[in-house]
Design a protein around this motif. Structure first.
Motif, short mmCIF file in Angstrom:
data_model
loop_
_atom_site.label_atom_id
_atom_site.label_comp_id
_atom_site.label_asym_id
_atom_site.label_seq_id
_atom_site.Cartn_x
_atom_site.Cartn_y
_atom_site.Cartn_z
N THR A 78 -24.71 45.27 74.01
CA THR A 78 -23.56 44.43 73.69
C THR A 78 -23.22 44.57 72.20
O THR A 78 -24.04 45.08 71.43
CB THR A 78 -23.85 42.95 74.06
N LEU A 79 -22.02 44.14 71.82
CA LEU A 79 -21.65 44.20 70.41
C LEU A 79 -22.43 43.14 69.64
O LEU A 79 -22.70 42.06 70.14
CB LEU A 79 -20.15 43.93 70.23
N LYS A 80 -22.79 43.48 68.42
CA LYS A 80 -23.60 42.58 67.60
C LYS A 80 -22.71 41.91 66.55
O LYS A 80 -21.60 42.34 66.31
CB LYS A 80 -24.65 43.44 66.88
N GLY A 81 -23.24 40.90 65.95
CA GLY A 81 -22.56 40.33 64.79
C GLY A 81 -21.42 39.43 65.13
O GLY A 81 -20.30 39.62 64.69
N MET A 82 -21.67 38.42 65.97
CA MET A 82 -20.60 37.49 66.32
C MET A 82 -20.30 36.51 65.17
O MET A 82 -19.46 35.64 65.28
CB MET A 82 -20.94 36.73 67.61
N SER A 83 -21.04 36.69 64.06
CA SER A 83 -20.73 35.86 62.89
C SER A 83 -19.69 36.56 62.02
O SER A 83 -19.42 36.16 60.91
CB SER A 83 -22.00 35.60 62.08
N LYS A 84 -19.11 37.65 62.58
CA LYS A 84 -18.05 38.35 61.85
C LYS A 84 -16.72 38.11 62.54
O LYS A 84 -16.66 38.07 63.77
CB LYS A 84 -18.35 39.86 61.84
N LYS A 85 -15.67 37.94 61.74
CA LYS A 85 -14.35 37.68 62.33
C LYS A 85 -13.27 38.47 61.60
O LYS A 85 -13.42 38.83 60.44
CB LYS A 85 -14.01 36.19 62.24
N ALA A 86 -12.16 38.70 62.34
CA ALA A 86 -10.97 39.30 61.73
C ALA A 86 -9.88 38.22 61.68
O ALA A 86 -9.87 37.30 62.50
CB ALA A 86 -10.50 40.47 62.58
N ILE A 87 -8.98 38.35 60.73
CA ILE A 87 -7.83 37.42 60.65
C ILE A 87 -6.57 38.22 61.00
O ILE A 87 -6.38 39.33 60.50
CB ILE A 87 -7.71 36.82 59.23
N GLY A 88 -5.76 37.67 61.90
CA GLY A 88 -4.52 38.34 62.31
C GLY A 88 -3.31 37.47 61.99
O GLY A 88 -3.36 36.26 62.19
N ILE A 89 -2.25 38.12 61.51
CA ILE A 89 -1.04 37.37 61.12
C ILE A 89 0.20 38.09 61.63
O ILE A 89 0.27 39.31 61.61
CB ILE A 89 -0.97 37.27 59.57
N LYS A 90 1.18 37.31 62.11
CA LYS A 90 2.50 37.90 62.45
C LYS A 90 3.55 37.11 61.68
O LYS A 90 3.59 35.88 61.76
CB LYS A 90 2.73 37.77 63.96
N ILE A 91 4.38 37.83 60.95
CA ILE A 91 5.43 37.16 60.18
C ILE A 91 6.77 37.38 60.87
O ILE A 91 7.16 38.52 61.15
CB ILE A 91 5.53 37.70 58.75
N GLU A 92 7.46 36.29 61.16
CA GLU A 92 8.81 36.38 61.72
C GLU A 92 9.77 35.68 60.76
O GLU A 92 9.35 35.19 59.73
CB GLU A 92 8.82 35.71 63.10
N ASN A 93 11.06 35.60 61.14
CA ASN A 93 12.00 35.01 60.17
C ASN A 93 11.86 33.51 60.00
O ASN A 93 12.19 32.97 58.97
CB ASN A 93 13.45 35.42 60.47
N THR A 94 11.31 32.82 61.02
CA THR A 94 11.12 31.36 60.85
C THR A 94 9.73 30.91 61.32
O THR A 94 9.48 29.71 61.41
CB THR A 94 12.17 30.56 61.66
N ARG A 95 8.85 31.87 61.65
CA ARG A 95 7.51 31.49 62.13
C ARG A 95 6.44 32.38 61.50
O ARG A 95 6.66 33.57 61.29
CB ARG A 95 7.40 31.70 63.66
N LEU A 96 5.30 31.73 61.25
CA LEU A 96 4.12 32.48 60.86
C LEU A 96 3.07 32.21 61.92
O LEU A 96 2.74 31.06 62.19
CB LEU A 96 3.62 32.00 59.49
N LEU A 97 2.59 33.26 62.59
CA LEU A 97 1.51 33.09 63.56
C LEU A 97 0.23 33.58 62.89
O LEU A 97 0.23 34.63 62.25
CB LEU A 97 1.76 33.94 64.82
N ILE A 98 -0.84 32.81 63.02
CA ILE A 98 -2.09 33.20 62.38
C ILE A 98 -3.26 32.89 63.31
O ILE A 98 -3.23 31.91 64.05
CB ILE A 98 -2.25 32.52 60.99
N SER A 99 -4.25 33.78 63.31
CA SER A 99 -5.39 33.59 64.20
C SER A 99 -6.63 34.26 63.63
O SER A 99 -6.55 35.04 62.68
CB SER A 99 -5.09 34.20 65.56
#
Ligand SMILES: [Zn+2]
Length: 399
Positions: A78-99
């Motif tokens: 299995t993949l190791k290191g579940m204490s690691k995360k990525a940040i994802g962002i989508k920029i639109e004209n009136t919305r910012l999505l972040i995860s």
């Protein structure tokens, strides 16, 4: 010269095999070496080599054991290191999505922030910094691997700059500041490429090397994947499907051309068609709408509105012509289609399929696969996180 070419191919195959194995562990793990070999069609010795390489790099680990058919129980990976995360962002004209996502690309934290149209570049970056700081406060002790950003328009991924985003009205927004502020790598990519990457990351189009992802909403964009890598072109803007000309002397487009597909198959088309219905005094519920989009037209079509159905079919056919041009140019094995704000429209799909019934390769025994995305807004975020994760899983020599 030949030696260099051979060397390049060898490295490429090695990288390809490694990403096949990582994808399989990510999608099907915990999984045994034998199953990895069967599923990827790679020899057991190749699998063993790749696995020991990944274990030495600390990317995977062995967990428990699986079912056996009488013999010794196979060890699962299995993949190791579940204490690691990525940040994802989508920029639109009136919305910012972040995860954020874990190493499997599974989204956990997810926020949508609405903001007024025409924020300055400074305001956008400040907003992003505030939102990332919230994530850092929430997940103490977590290692963040990087920030992936999806934005529409022409982007310079190397310089982390949105050069021009005509739909949003931005020019020259730079994200280098995020790298300096958080001291982690930042990746910027055109949103259609990010959309496509999200689906590849989920295992869609796995059997194909050439894949095209298409997003339809305010604009139309395409992510072109050749040999399972995003093809960016010379200026970083390949895949401007919306500005493929499908009508000589047609409707003027904001890009300066006339007859662009976007004028016939995106929300622009709906707006102009509804204006036409109004001028004709047509008996349709659509004339009552002030703001029209794909989901409102689809809703009226489902409710039985004749004009709504016809518009969607026609829009689908126009889009189908655009897709067909892409098919003839690139000969993809799969097209992944995403409609912003809409999961499914029978009429639109009817129009698209009517056109895609014919293209140059229809007589080939291999058929073109057409997938309709069901990821909704998550597609942007999964893809944005995948920008970070793809880099993380790369063979060290390519970093
Ligand atoms: Zn155009």
């Amino acid at each position: 010269m030949n030696q260099i070419i051979r060397r390049g191919n060898k490295d490429f195959i090695k990288e390809l095999n490694r990403s096949l194995v990582i994808d399989e562990i990510r999608l099907k793990g915990p999984i045994s070496r034998t199953d990895l070999s069967v599923n990827t069609e790679l020899g057991l010795s190749t699998i063993t080599n790749i696995i020991s390489e990944l274990m030495n790099e600390g990317l995977i680990c062995e967990v428990g054991s699986g079912n056996s058919n009488g013999g010794r129980k196979p060890v699962l990976l299995t993949l190791k290191g579940m204490s690691k995360k990525a940040i994802g962002i989508k920029i639109e004209n009136t919305r910012l999505l972040i995860s954020t996502s874990d190493l499997n690309g599974k989204l956990d934290y997810k926020q949508t922030i609405l903001f007024p149209q025409k924020l300055t570049a400074q305001d956008i970056t400040s907003l992003i910094i505030t939102e990332i700081e919230k994530i850092y406060e929430l997940y103490t002790g977590i290692e963040f691997l990087g920030i992936g950003i999806a934005a529409s328009g022409l982007v310079d991924s190397g310089k982390l700059t949105i050069i021009d985003s005509p739909i949003v009205g931005w020019e020259n927004i730079k994200f280098k500041v995020l790298e300096e502020k958080f001291n982690i790598p930042v990746f910027l990519e055109n949103d259609a490429n990010v959309f496509t990457l999200a689906h590849l990351w989920r295992g869609i189009g796995k059997e194909n090397h050439t894949i095209i992802g298409v997003t339809v909403g305010i604009g139309i964009g395409a992510g072109i994947v050749i040999d399972r890598r995003i093809y960016r072109g010379e200026f970083g803007g390949a895949g401007e499907l919306g500005h493929l000309i499908i009508q000589r002397e047609g409707t003027p487009c904001y890009c300066g051309q006339r007859g662009c597909l976007e004028m016939y198959a995106s929300d622009h088309y709906l707006v102009s068609e509804i204006a036409r219905l109004k001028s004709l005094g047509a008996d349709s519920q659509l004339v009552k709408y002030k703001n029209i989009n794909l989901s409102s037209v689809s809703r009226e079509a489902e409710a039985g509105d004749y004009y709504a159905k016809e518009i969607l079919i026609r829009q689908g056919e126009n889009l189908g012509i655009g897709l067909k041009n892409m098919v003839n140019l690139f000969n993809p094995g799969a097209i992944i289609l995403g409609m912003e704000g809409l999961d499914h429209s029978e009429y639109l799909i009817r129009g698209i399929k009517r056109e895609l019934n014919t293209h140059f390769f229809v007589k080939h025994p291999k058929q073109l696969d057409l997938f309709f995305s069901d990821l909704g807004d998550d597609a942007w975020l999964i893809g944005a996180c995948a920008l970070v994760l793809d880099e993380f899983f790369k063979i060290p020599i390519y970093k």
